[in-house]
Design an enzyme around this catalytic site. Structure first.
Site, PDB file in Angstrom:
ATOM      1  N   HIS A  26     121.163 157.812  68.578  1.00 45.25           N
ATOM      2  CA  HIS A  26     119.723 157.529  68.730  1.00 45.25           C
ATOM      3  C   HIS A  26     118.949 158.841  68.623  1.00 45.25           C
ATOM      4  O   HIS A  26     119.352 159.842  69.209  1.00 45.25           O
ATOM      5  CB  HIS A  26     119.481 156.877  70.095  1.00 45.25           C
ATOM      6  CG  HIS A  26     118.104 156.311  70.266  1.00 45.25           C
ATOM      7  ND1 HIS A  26     116.999 157.096  70.494  1.00 45.25           N
ATOM      8  CD2 HIS A  26     117.660 155.030  70.226  1.00 45.25           C
ATOM      9  CE1 HIS A  26     115.930 156.312  70.601  1.00 45.25           C
ATOM     10  NE2 HIS A  26     116.297 155.055  70.442  1.00 45.25           N
ATOM     11  N   CYS A  40     115.301 154.479  64.843  1.00 42.68           N
ATOM     12  CA  CYS A  40     114.333 153.965  65.810  1.00 42.68           C
ATOM     13  C   CYS A  40     112.923 154.314  65.329  1.00 42.68           C
ATOM     14  O   CYS A  40     112.543 155.493  65.317  1.00 42.68           O
ATOM     15  CB  CYS A  40     114.614 154.580  67.185  1.00 42.68           C
ATOM     16  SG  CYS A  40     113.391 154.116  68.415  1.00 42.68           S
ATOM     17  N   HIS A  94     116.157 150.072  65.737  1.00 47.53           N
ATOM     18  CA  HIS A  94     115.204 149.734  66.804  1.00 47.53           C
ATOM     19  C   HIS A  94     113.838 149.626  66.133  1.00 47.53           C
ATOM     20  O   HIS A  94     113.376 150.595  65.535  1.00 47.53           O
ATOM     21  CB  HIS A  94     115.115 150.857  67.835  1.00 47.53           C
ATOM     22  CG  HIS A  94     116.288 150.935  68.761  1.00 47.53           C
ATOM     23  ND1 HIS A  94     116.376 151.879  69.757  1.00 47.53           N
ATOM     24  CD2 HIS A  94     117.403 150.180  68.863  1.00 47.53           C
ATOM     25  CE1 HIS A  94     117.507 151.702  70.431  1.00 47.53           C
ATOM     26  NE2 HIS A  94     118.148 150.686  69.904  1.00 47.53           N
ATOM     27  N   ASP A 125     112.099 146.653  69.866  1.00 48.24           N
ATOM     28  CA  ASP A 125     112.145 147.673  70.918  1.00 48.24           C
ATOM     29  C   ASP A 125     111.014 147.398  71.905  1.00 48.24           C
ATOM     30  O   ASP A 125     110.424 146.316  71.882  1.00 48.24           O
ATOM     31  CB  ASP A 125     112.068 149.048  70.259  1.00 48.24           C
ATOM     32  CG  ASP A 125     112.629 150.150  71.125  1.00 48.24           C
ATOM     33  OD1 ASP A 125     113.131 149.863  72.215  1.00 48.24           O
ATOM     34  OD2 ASP A 125     112.566 151.318  70.710  1.00 48.24           O
ATOM     35  N   HIS A 126     110.716 148.368  72.730  1.00 51.01           N
ATOM     36  CA  HIS A 126     109.719 148.182  73.807  1.00 51.01           C
ATOM     37  C   HIS A 126     108.575 147.266  73.422  1.00 51.01           C
ATOM     38  O   HIS A 126     108.027 147.369  72.325  1.00 51.01           O
ATOM     39  CB  HIS A 126     109.078 149.530  74.173  1.00 51.01           C
ATOM     40  CG  HIS A 126     110.061 150.575  74.538  1.00 51.01           C
ATOM     41  ND1 HIS A 126     109.717 151.874  74.744  1.00 51.01           N
ATOM     42  CD2 HIS A 126     111.395 150.511  74.724  1.00 51.01           C
ATOM     43  CE1 HIS A 126     110.786 152.581  75.052  1.00 51.01           C
ATOM     44  NE2 HIS A 126     111.826 151.773  75.036  1.00 51.01           N
ATOM     45  N   TYR A 136     110.518 146.618  78.709  1.00 53.09           N
ATOM     46  CA  TYR A 136     111.565 145.617  78.470  1.00 53.09           C
ATOM     47  C   TYR A 136     111.283 144.264  79.118  1.00 53.09           C
ATOM     48  O   TYR A 136     112.175 143.610  79.640  1.00 53.09           O
ATOM     49  CB  TYR A 136     112.925 146.172  78.917  1.00 53.09           C
ATOM     50  CG  TYR A 136     113.423 147.234  77.961  1.00 53.09           C
ATOM     51  CD1 TYR A 136     114.019 146.874  76.757  1.00 53.09           C
ATOM     52  CD2 TYR A 136     113.253 148.588  78.234  1.00 53.09           C
ATOM     53  CE1 TYR A 136     114.457 147.834  75.860  1.00 53.09           C
ATOM     54  CE2 TYR A 136     113.685 149.554  77.338  1.00 53.09           C
ATOM     55  CZ  TYR A 136     114.286 149.166  76.153  1.00 53.09           C
ATOM     56  OH  TYR A 136     114.712 150.118  75.258  1.00 53.09           O
TER      57      TYR A 136
END
Ligand code: DNO
Length: 350
Positions: A198, A236, A265, A310-311, A324
């Protein structure tokens, strides 16, 4: 692509039942959360997680993360034991059929934000990073705590660790990363587990600690440390895309072409300054990343690997683990699936 959702285990307010009901959801990405960093993950514990997931109609597709012990990042002699343990965890994961492991090489702190619930005009809230605020944050007080950080240190332990990092500059960290990669990738290949590093989030140094996985050149340098599809990346969008000099779509295409993208991501961020950003809803129109182009790149390269929304923001009054929650991530997954369907149809027609 295989759409999956991050689940933090039994203590996660988002349940596997919730996740299963999100349209198109195939699996989860999770981890074993109650084993100390550096210890071996036993096969039975992994199997139990896999079976719980299966009972809910979902695959345990990816592990995020198997954390890397700080002694490995610091290059201390004790790293040997922790590397052996890491190798054994990879063998155990492989034996239980896990195909992808996401991890990072950020010293001490994982992802960092300056506000976890910044109020947006529409009544939702989001995670943000403001450079001026970050510059005033002092981890040495022992009072800072962010989700994603290892909070098992006492204040004194944390300070001792930060002191040790004074001897580790970027080049030393690269050296320690290379040492680690050379020892784990052959084992990952044997166990048939694809590693997915990552990028650093945010992709620049914070608190005076080195951060090295930040842009196209560093990702390229990283994959060259060990030439194998098992030595791959988590691309990401929100991490790499949080500085304007990174053209995320271009980078994604480049590493897809090299067959080094093992996990994706997908998250949008709105850049509000050179090193300041706000997390946004997944839609292209909500942020600075063209999410259509992200999915188009995956489609053009016929990406079959895992991807997760993702978030998300906190919407509809939801509270929970910052970034999350269920709702905004579920909307994100649905949107990404819609883009994917459209790009697949265009592809088949073209
Ligand atoms: C943040 C996550 C990171 C990620 C690790 C991977 O939400 O993307 O915490 O899981 O950096 O090791």
């Amino acid at each position: 692509m295989e759409m999956i959702f991050r689940w933090y285990g039994k203590s996660d307010p988002v349940t596997l039942e919730n996740i299963r009901q999100i349209p198109g959801m195939k699996g989860i990405v999770s981890a074993i959360y109650d084993i100390a960093v550096g210890e071996v993950w036993p096969r039975e514990t992994i199997r139990e997680l896999k079976e719980t997931t299966k009972r809910h109609g979902l695959e345990l597709s990816v592990i995020e993360s198997v954390p890397v012990h700080e002694d490995i990042k610091l290059g201390k002699p004790t790293r040997e034991k922790y590397i052996e343990n890491y190798q054994q965890t990879l063998r155990n994961l492989g034996a239980e059929g896990i195909k992808v492991v996401c991890y990072n090489f950020m010293p001490v702190f994982d992802w960092t934000r300056t506000d976890l619930a910044f109020d947006l005009p529409d009544g939702s809230n989001a995670l943000i990073f403001e450079e001026a605020v970050a510059q005033k944050m002092d981890p040495r007080t022992g009072e800072l705590e962010l989700p994603g950080w290892d909070t098992s240190y006492t204040k004194d332990e944390l300070n001792a660790l930060l002191d040790e990092y004074q001897a580790v500059d970027e080049e030393k960290l690269w050296e320690n990363l290379a040492y680690f990669i050379k020892k784990i990738i052959p084992v990952a290949a044997e166990a048939d587990v694809k590693m997915a590093l990552h990028p650093d989030d945010p992709p620049f140094s914070i608190f005076g600690l080195p951060r090295i996985i930040t842009d196209q050149d560093s990702l390229e340098r990283f994959i060259q440390l060990y030439d194998s599809p098992y030595n791959g990346l988590t691309m990401c969008s929100g991490s790499l895309g949080s500085i304007a000099s990174n053209d995320f779509v271009k980078m994604l295409r480049y590493f897809l072409d090299k067959e080094r993208v093992n996990f994706v991501h997908a998250r949008n961020v709105k850049l509000v300054g050179p090193r300041s950003f706000q997390e946004a809803a997944h839609l292209s129109s909500a942020g600075s990343i063209d999410m259509y182009e992200v999915i188009k790149a995956l489609s053009d390269f016929n990406y079959h690997g895992p991807i997760r929304p993702d978030h998300g923001r906190m919407i509809w009054g939801e509270t929970g683990k910052p970034g999350y929650g269920l709702y905004d991530r579920a909307l994100g997954a649905t949107y990404l699936n819609g883009l994917w369907e459209a790009t697949q149809k265009q592809r088949n027609e073209g």
